[in-house]
Design a protein around this motif. Structure first.
Motif, short mmCIF file in Angstrom:
data_model
loop_
_atom_site.label_atom_id
_atom_site.label_comp_id
_atom_site.label_asym_id
_atom_site.label_seq_id
_atom_site.Cartn_x
_atom_site.Cartn_y
_atom_site.Cartn_z
N VAL A 26 40.19 34.59 51.24
CA VAL A 26 38.98 34.94 50.51
C VAL A 26 37.82 34.72 51.46
O VAL A 26 37.59 33.61 51.92
N ASP A 27 37.12 35.78 51.79
CA ASP A 27 36.09 35.61 52.83
C ASP A 27 34.74 35.23 52.23
O ASP A 27 34.52 35.24 51.01
N ASP A 28 33.90 34.83 53.14
CA ASP A 28 32.55 34.44 52.88
C ASP A 28 31.79 35.47 52.01
O ASP A 28 31.06 35.13 51.08
N GLY A 29 32.01 36.74 52.32
CA GLY A 29 31.32 37.83 51.62
C GLY A 29 31.65 37.86 50.14
O GLY A 29 30.80 38.17 49.30
N PHE A 30 32.90 37.51 49.80
CA PHE A 30 33.31 37.50 48.40
C PHE A 30 32.48 36.48 47.62
O PHE A 30 31.97 36.76 46.53
N TRP A 31 32.33 35.28 48.19
CA TRP A 31 31.60 34.23 47.48
C TRP A 31 30.11 34.54 47.39
O TRP A 31 29.46 34.24 46.40
N ARG A 32 29.58 35.16 48.41
CA ARG A 32 28.17 35.55 48.37
C ARG A 32 27.94 36.58 47.27
O ARG A 32 26.98 36.51 46.51
N ARG A 33 28.85 37.55 47.22
CA ARG A 33 28.72 38.60 46.20
C ARG A 33 28.89 38.01 44.80
O ARG A 33 28.15 38.35 43.87
#
Lengths: 343, 315
Positions: A26-33
């Protein structure tokens, strides 16, 4: 490995077919979104969100592939209302449907009934097998689940992925497993390799992770969609059940084969299944890394009952234990810390 | 963060806003690419090396001068089995290091190069001049606090409480229990374990060259701190040419090989090819570029098929 495993040694005939657990990234971008969605749109709404994960066949002999969640896994603001729209993938990102349950508190994250959640997903997979939906869109066989709690005060994210697998009881028996280059004759190897590359190079089929391989008596192999089963069967050709294998181990097929075996045995009543674990090297078919195997499968009779809640496994282990993961993005997301580090 | 780097970044982004996009070709003269040439070279890379894909990236970061679905190139889950730093030690011991340099002692090291006795043949290979950015950036990376929060068990002592008492996976005979599931396996020695990288290539409008970005993950697929990414960069470049900056198309900060000298080095590589009678084609640019990048990140095993004659065999 052998001393922790209850099964006989891998060389013996008729061992239990075993699968290494599927893995998530699960990448950083997923959590930001997700943070943006939570703050702007969802707020305290805890309804399940339909998301997409992405995976691809193993393409390096030393590392397995994983199911990845990126920012585009989550709905954009404009398509919150139409979650069923199929996400576009590419050969390196085959979209898989998933469900996100994001709770409002750590306590509710903790108290989620994970066993029931997993069974509910497994039930949907079973339904998709019976309804024929899995034949049309085989990616539903890999349906996954992620539960999370986003602590937006501290920019910490607790999460846990599950890759629900219907549990065969008794487990499938492995009769044979070899590199495709050894299991098939040399003409078949050449022909199958070309057929796989053609399938992967076509934009229509490149992100379809399950397929049929039909091999004619003169060693010509072609790949066909699952819905061609009736045709293949009637033509009396040798059929292999193929899937994009994320696993790199030469000794075991990857996790996606579990529900595929359940599908084949339930939907098409095949008990002795010849499967094909498709793997690549440098982005093209590699028949030494790909495996051909044979397994005996008998689906539990209880699955025939429409009301059946199938037994399932699939919560992703972390470091050998069944526990959630935690990631902190405080350094990169907390406005206060960013201000300090910029000063 | 080093103030100089900050100033420099803000200067560069302001300049980019007012600069036109290169439209005429100058790849043979200057080693740079126009936007159209970048897309042509990218299409060829994706077609010859299918582990690479075009991506659209974050919609809010979209560059209008690039096609919406071809904003940057990426290859994911690329294994990195050894740390560059330990490989260099092996090469030194074997005397197999090649200095790609003809005028001074600050050239690129080809860590995957040929044994020393072949050095004479390498005379014509390009040099990499001392990087100006190195002065501005020295120590810059170190001063950035651990930028990415990793998955640190210490922060979450209550996680153990989550563990399932009824461990279904372990009681399922069809789930393989890999060796790393064994409890005594140390969890903090990920230095020696396989790492994986997402390697992306963006178009740098200011330098008019491709630019490589690295996102590293440890064996448990947790994001690597950039300090650790530096272990996978040839040590000659680790603290000079690698910077940690905002990715132009993805969220967050990522390690990047600074492109300030890429044009000059590519120009020299192209000159060498032409001097050997090879006419370089622009759609091969990224293969040459990735070969050149392999001297900076020698142990990250991304694909770059060399399907053309480099001219190096001519006698």
């Amino acid at each position: 490995m052998a001393n922790t495993s209850p099964s006989p040694s891998p060389s013996s005939e008729g061992r239990i077919l075993q699968f290494p657990p599927f893995q998530s990234l699960v990448d950083d971008g997923f959590w930001r979104r997700l943070s943006a969605l939570k703050l702007d749109t969802l707020r305290t709404d805890q309804s399940p969100i339909f998301i997409s994960g992405f995976y691809a066949p193993c393409s390096h002999s030393s590392v397995s592939n994983y199911l990845a969640l990126h920012s585009e896994s989550l709905p954009s603001d404009s398509n919150m209302e139409s979650p069923l729209e199929r996400v576009r993938g590419n050969r390196n990102k085959c979209p898989i449907p998933g469900t996100l349950l994001n709770t409002n508190t750590l306590e509710s994250f903790r108290s989620l009934d994970r066993e029931s959640l997993l069974k509910a997903e497994a039930k949907r997979i079973l339904e998709d097998i019976y309804s024929g939906r899995a034949e049309e869109d085989p990616s539903v066989l890999l349906r996954f689940l992620i539960i999370s709690f986003a602590d937006l005060k501290k920019w910490g994210f607790y999460y846990w992925c599950a890759f629900p697998a219907l549990v065969l009881d008794p487990p499938a028996t492995l009769l044979n497993l070899k590199p495709a280059s050894e299991a098939l004759n040399s003409d078949e190897v050449v022909s199958l390799s070309a057929a796989c590359n053609e399938w992967r190079n076509s934009s229509v089929t490149t992100d379809v992770p399950f397929f049929l391989v039909s091999i004619s008596p003169n060693s010509g192999a072609i790949l066909r969609p699952l819905k061609d089963w009736e045709l293949c069967k009637d033509e009396g050709q040798k059929v292999l059940f193929g899937f994009y294998d994320p696993c790199h181990l030469p000794t075991n097929p990857g996790w996606p084969l579990r529900n595929f075996l359940a599908f084949i045995s339930l939907r098409w009543n095949v008990e002795k299944i010849n499967f094909f674990c498709y793997r690549e090297k440098q982005g093209t078919a590699d028949m030494r890394l790909s495996l051909v195997g044979e397994a005996l499968v008998s689906p539990p009779s209880a699955w025939r009952d429409p009301e059946c809640i199938p037994k399932a496994v699939g919560w992703e282990p972390k470091g050998g234990k069944l526990m959630p993961r935690f990631v902190s993005l405080a350094e990169s997301m907390d406005p206060e810390r960013l201000a300090v580090s910029a000063a | 963060m080093a103030l100089k780097q900050k100033l420099y970044e803000s200067y560069k982004s302001t300049a980019e806003r007012f600069m036109g996009v290169r439209t005429n070709s100058a790849f043979k003269e200057k080693g740079v690419l126009s936007v159209t040439e970048f897309v042509i070279a990218g299409d060829n890379l994706v077609s010859k090396c299918p582990t690479w894909s075009w991506e659209a990236g974050e919609p809010s970061k979209r560059k209008t001068y690039l096609p919406a679905d071809k904003q940057f190139l990426i290859t994911r889950n690329v294994p990195c089995l050894k740390r560059a730093i330990s490989v260099e030690e092996e090469y030194e011991a074997a005397g197999g290091e090649v200095l790609l340099d003809n005028d001074d002692n600050e050239g690129w090291l080809a860590t995957h190069g040929k044994p020393k006795e072949n050095n004479q043949e390498e005379e014509n290979l390009p040099s990499m001049d001392a990087l100006e950015i190195s002065k501005e950036n020295k120590g810059g990376i170190k001063s950035i606090p651990a930028y990415f929060g990793g998955e640190e068990d210490d922060d979450i002592p209550d996680m153990e409480g989550f563990e399932d008492s009824d461990n279904l996976a372990e009681s399922d005979p069809a789930t393989l229990q890999p060796s790393y599931f064994v409890a005594h396996e140390p969890e903090d020695d990920n230095i020696l374990r396989t790492r994986t990288y997402d390697v992306s290539i963006t178009y740098d409008k200011y330098y008019q060259t491709p630019r490589v970005w690295l996102t590293g993950y440890d064996e448990s697929r947790s994001l690597l701190n950039p300090e650790l990414v530096l272990e996978d960069v040839s040590q000659d470049h680790a603290h000079k040419t690698v910077t940690i900056e905002d990715h132009p198309h993805l969220p967050g900060k990522h390690a990047s090989i600074h492109p300030c000298r890429h044009g000059a080095v590519m120009k020299k590589i192209l000159d060498v090819l032409m001097s050997r009678g090879v006419e370089p084609e622009v759609d091969k640019y990224l293969f040459l570029f990735l070969k050149f990048m392999a001297s900076v990140i020698p142990t990250i095993e991304y694909d770059y098929t060399m399907d053309f004659d480099l001219g190096s065999t001519s006698n």
